[in-house]
Design an enzyme around this catalytic site. Structure first.
Site, PDB file in Angstrom:
ATOM      1  N   ILE A  23       8.872   2.299   5.007  1.00 24.19           N
ATOM      2  CA  ILE A  23       8.513   1.495   6.178  1.00 24.19           C
ATOM      3  C   ILE A  23       9.175   0.128   6.112  1.00 24.19           C
ATOM      4  O   ILE A  23       9.742  -0.364   7.090  1.00 24.19           O
ATOM      5  CB  ILE A  23       6.985   1.337   6.270  1.00 24.19           C
ATOM      6  CG1 ILE A  23       6.310   2.705   6.455  1.00 24.19           C
ATOM      7  CG2 ILE A  23       6.601   0.404   7.417  1.00 24.19           C
ATOM      8  CD1 ILE A  23       6.641   3.383   7.757  1.00 24.19           C
ATOM      9  N   GLU A  56      13.709  -3.209  -8.027  1.00 26.47           N
ATOM     10  CA  GLU A  56      15.035  -3.801  -7.828  1.00 26.47           C
ATOM     11  C   GLU A  56      16.041  -2.833  -7.219  1.00 26.47           C
ATOM     12  O   GLU A  56      16.875  -3.230  -6.401  1.00 26.47           O
ATOM     13  CB  GLU A  56      15.580  -4.336  -9.160  1.00 26.47           C
ATOM     14  CG  GLU A  56      15.690  -3.273 -10.241  1.00 26.47           C
ATOM     15  CD  GLU A  56      16.299  -3.836 -11.516  1.00 26.47           C
ATOM     16  OE1 GLU A  56      17.358  -4.459 -11.424  1.00 26.47           O
ATOM     17  OE2 GLU A  56      15.717  -3.631 -12.589  1.00 26.47           O
ATOM     18  N   LYS A  75      -0.042   3.652  -1.939  1.00 24.96           N
ATOM     19  CA  LYS A  75      -0.428   4.535  -0.839  1.00 24.96           C
ATOM     20  C   LYS A  75      -0.797   5.948  -1.287  1.00 24.96           C
ATOM     21  O   LYS A  75      -1.257   6.741  -0.470  1.00 24.96           O
ATOM     22  CB  LYS A  75       0.727   4.635   0.177  1.00 24.96           C
ATOM     23  CG  LYS A  75       1.247   3.303   0.675  1.00 24.96           C
ATOM     24  CD  LYS A  75       2.373   3.497   1.675  1.00 24.96           C
ATOM     25  CE  LYS A  75       2.945   2.166   2.144  1.00 24.96           C
ATOM     26  NZ  LYS A  75       3.814   1.538   1.153  1.00 24.96           N
ATOM     27  N   LYS A 123      -6.270   6.073   6.872  1.00 20.24           N
ATOM     28  CA  LYS A 123      -7.189   6.355   5.765  1.00 20.24           C
ATOM     29  C   LYS A 123      -8.167   5.210   5.527  1.00 20.24           C
ATOM     30  O   LYS A 123      -9.113   5.338   4.738  1.00 20.24           O
ATOM     31  CB  LYS A 123      -6.396   6.656   4.503  1.00 20.24           C
ATOM     32  CG  LYS A 123      -5.609   7.956   4.586  1.00 20.24           C
ATOM     33  CD  LYS A 123      -4.762   8.196   3.366  1.00 20.24           C
ATOM     34  CE  LYS A 123      -4.043   9.542   3.456  1.00 20.24           C
ATOM     35  NZ  LYS A 123      -3.142   9.643   4.618  1.00 20.24           N
TER      36      LYS A 123
END
Length: 600
Positions: free
Chosen positions: A279, A302, A353, A395
């Protein structure tokens, strides 16, 4: 020029012959014309030259070149009138008009002839996979043109289109062979080897129907991305790709208010956390289009940050990019970064997540999802940030998992900050995104490659799905509407059964579910629910000016309890016990406690 000189004089002589009966080459009219013919020829050639008709590649001539010919000949005609008037050697007006038309015709035909010759030369003897294009609209015609003009290895044979007005017609000399219900028969009749679906605006049900028909042919099927993915509107052979699961789930294309988005991003310093993630990186790509003053890529990994940094630096060379390798849990460093850049706009996408992993390590979920969000929100307040947007999840609604509960807590943190800060804080809540790291789609892909089985937790398990570009575009749009304290809800369409998703992915791989690839049910994992909601019963929602974005009505918790539990969690995060996490979350979110009992 020599060819044009001959054609110009031939056209004028033809105009004389049409104007005067019994006209011959020794007529007195023609003798007068002979005297001024060199000058008139030069006038017309000069007009053609001034309109740059000798600087064009006529193998790619189109209506633009035809219009240039009309302009050039008209200019030459006006020059001829002026010359003959000054030299007192007037040409009959009817000859001027007729010769004007003849010159356009002959000069145009000479160019068109070259175009036809080059097209024939390109197509003659060309080899390639015989290709059927589904869709004879703008996108289909552009694909056909690209296939004809480039050596793509594909040879367009015909179109399929349901528009009855296009039946038995030809576009670019390629016939419309029939409607979609004839795909199977036409593929056999014309020895088709590849099918291209070129309908970017088609909805999921249409794409699914076409895919089912194409599947019966056992041929390779390619498609174009949806309209929300073709951001620049360009269609080319390079856009073609195999049909993906996104094509079978996509909904109405997202329509953005580009003026509103440009207004709040352009000229602003924008910071994106989790910029290397699925995202976060897509947020960076799309934000970069709106020319911010500078874009700050903040992330902990990184390698992923390095990848998006190189990509953006290559594509947007004039955009100042700043890279910060930092953990959102590091309060001191986050404060230094915010003081250094003083971003006007923050998109917070960094989070843990993965539901089962956070059930095993609840302390890590608290440190990143709650305390990390708190660090960022407080730093944004101190730095005078204008707008702060938290990326949340479905959620967080009636959470049954630690991950969901900590994301709900993150929502409450930013809502609480909005009450005491000049910064506008908002959250955007949506479901699963296809192709994101840890999502079910790449897992299924790997299982299919290995020959199965494809593992599904429960036959009734349902989830909302959205593509990454679609979700990010709506997040950016929601950010432009933030007034402070909102939880924006994205329209996710209809929930999809995970087992149906698995079957579609198996079919897309050219295999049959339960025959070539087995589907195995493994049972619900800790923290999971059969069905995710986007709203609680108490929240409800109200519409916004964008029909795909809604606002949840505030559903507040006891502030003193929230502050007390947050204080307990943040006192010594390194020594958090699982019981401490569950007790704190249950104290703030009563529903979480009940769900914990339900899942044992």
């Amino acid at each position: 020029m020599l060819c044009d000189a001959i054609l110009i004089n031939f056209a004028i002589i033809a105009a004389y012959m049409l104007r005067f009966e019994n006209f011959n080459l020794t007529s007195s009219y023609l003798i007068n014309y002979y005297k001024i013919a060199p000058v008139i020829t030069l006038i017309y050639l000069a007009s053609l030259y001034l309109m740059k008709l000798y600087n064009r590649v006529w193998a790619y001539a189109s209506t633009g070149e035809l219009f240039a010919i009309v302009q050039a000949v008209s200019l030459g005609c006006l020059g001829t009138v002026a010359f003959t008037y000054l030299s007192e050697t007037l040409l009959p007006r009817s000859v001027l008009v007729v010769s004007w038309a003849f010159i356009i015709l002959l000069v145009g035909i000479s160019r068109l002839g070259w175009r036809i010759r080059m097209d024939y030369k390109k197509g003659y003897g060309r080899q390639g996979k015989r290709t059927l294009i589904v869709g004879a609209g703008d996108a289909g015609v552009q694909v056909a043109r690209e296939l004809k003009n480039h050596d793509s290895g594909l040879l367009p044979v015909g179109y399929i289109d349901d528009d009855m007005n296009k039946q038995h017609q030809s576009i670019l000399d390629i016939p419309v062979l029939g409607t979609r219900d004839r795909i199977t028969n036409l593929c056999k009749q014309y020895s088709i080897e590849t099918i291209i679906v070129a309908i970017p605006s088609a909805n999921a049900s249409t794409i699914r129907e076409i895919f089912e028909l194409c599947k019966n042919t056992t041929l390779e099927v390619k498609t174009l991305p949806g309209l929300y993915q073709l951001i620049d509107g360009e269609v080319s052979v390079s856009n073609l790709r195999p049909v993906a699961i996104e094509d079978l789930l996509q909904r109405e294309p997202v329509k953005l208010d580009l003026e509103e988005i440009s207004g709040y991003i352009r000229g602003e310093t924008v910071l994106v956390t989790g910029a290397g993630g699925s995202i976060g990186s897509e947020l960076c790509r799309q934000i970069a289009r709106f020319r911010p003053l500078e874009l700050i890529l903040l992330g902990h990994g990184e390698n992923s940050i390095h990848g998006i940094w190189l990509e953006l630096a290559d594509k947007y060379q004039k955009l100042p990019l700043r890279v910060e390798i930092a953990d959102v849990r590091d309060k001191d460093k986050i404060n230094r970064i915010f003081i250094k850049y003083r971003p006007g706009l923050v998109f917070h996408a960094a989070a843990h997540k993965h539901v089962p992993l956070m059930e095993m390590h609840p302390d890590e979920a608290v440190k990143t999802n709650i305390l990390g969000t708190k660090n960022l929100a407080e730093a944004a307040d101190r730095a005078g940030t204008k707008t702060f947007v938290l990326i949340s999840t479905d959620k967080a609604v009636n959470p049954s998992s630690v991950m969901g509960a900590t994301k709900r807590m993150a929502e409450l943190v930013v809502q609480q900050m909005d009450r005491i800060s000049e910064t506008r804080f908002a959250a955007v809540r949506f479901g699963n995104v296809l192709g994101s790291r840890g999502s079910v789609v790449p897992i299924f892909e790997q299982q299919i490659k290995k020959g199965g089985p494809v593992t599904v937790t429960d036959p009734e398990m349902k989830r909302y799905f959205m593509t990454i570009p679609e979700a990010v575009q709506l997040v950016i749009q929601a950010g432009s509407m933030a007034g402070g304290g909102e939880v924006f809800i994205l329209d996710m369409g209809q929930p999809v059964k995970i087992v149906d998703l698995a079957r579609d992915m198996i079919r897309l791989s050219g295999l049959e579910p339960d025959k070539d690839i087995k589907i195995k049910f493994t049972g619900i994992r800790p923290g999971e629910k059969l069905f995710e909601e986007l709203l609680t019963a108490e929240e409800g929602s109200s519409a916004t000016k964008h029909k795909r974005i809604f606002v949840a009505k505030p559903c507040l918790v006891d502030i003193s309890t929230q502050e007390q539990q947050l204080l307990l969690l943040s006192q010594d995060p390194t020594r958090l016990k699982d019981s401490d996490v569950f007790n704190a979350l249950s104290a703030i979110l009563p529903n979480f406690k009940s769900y914990r009992k339900m899942v044992g």
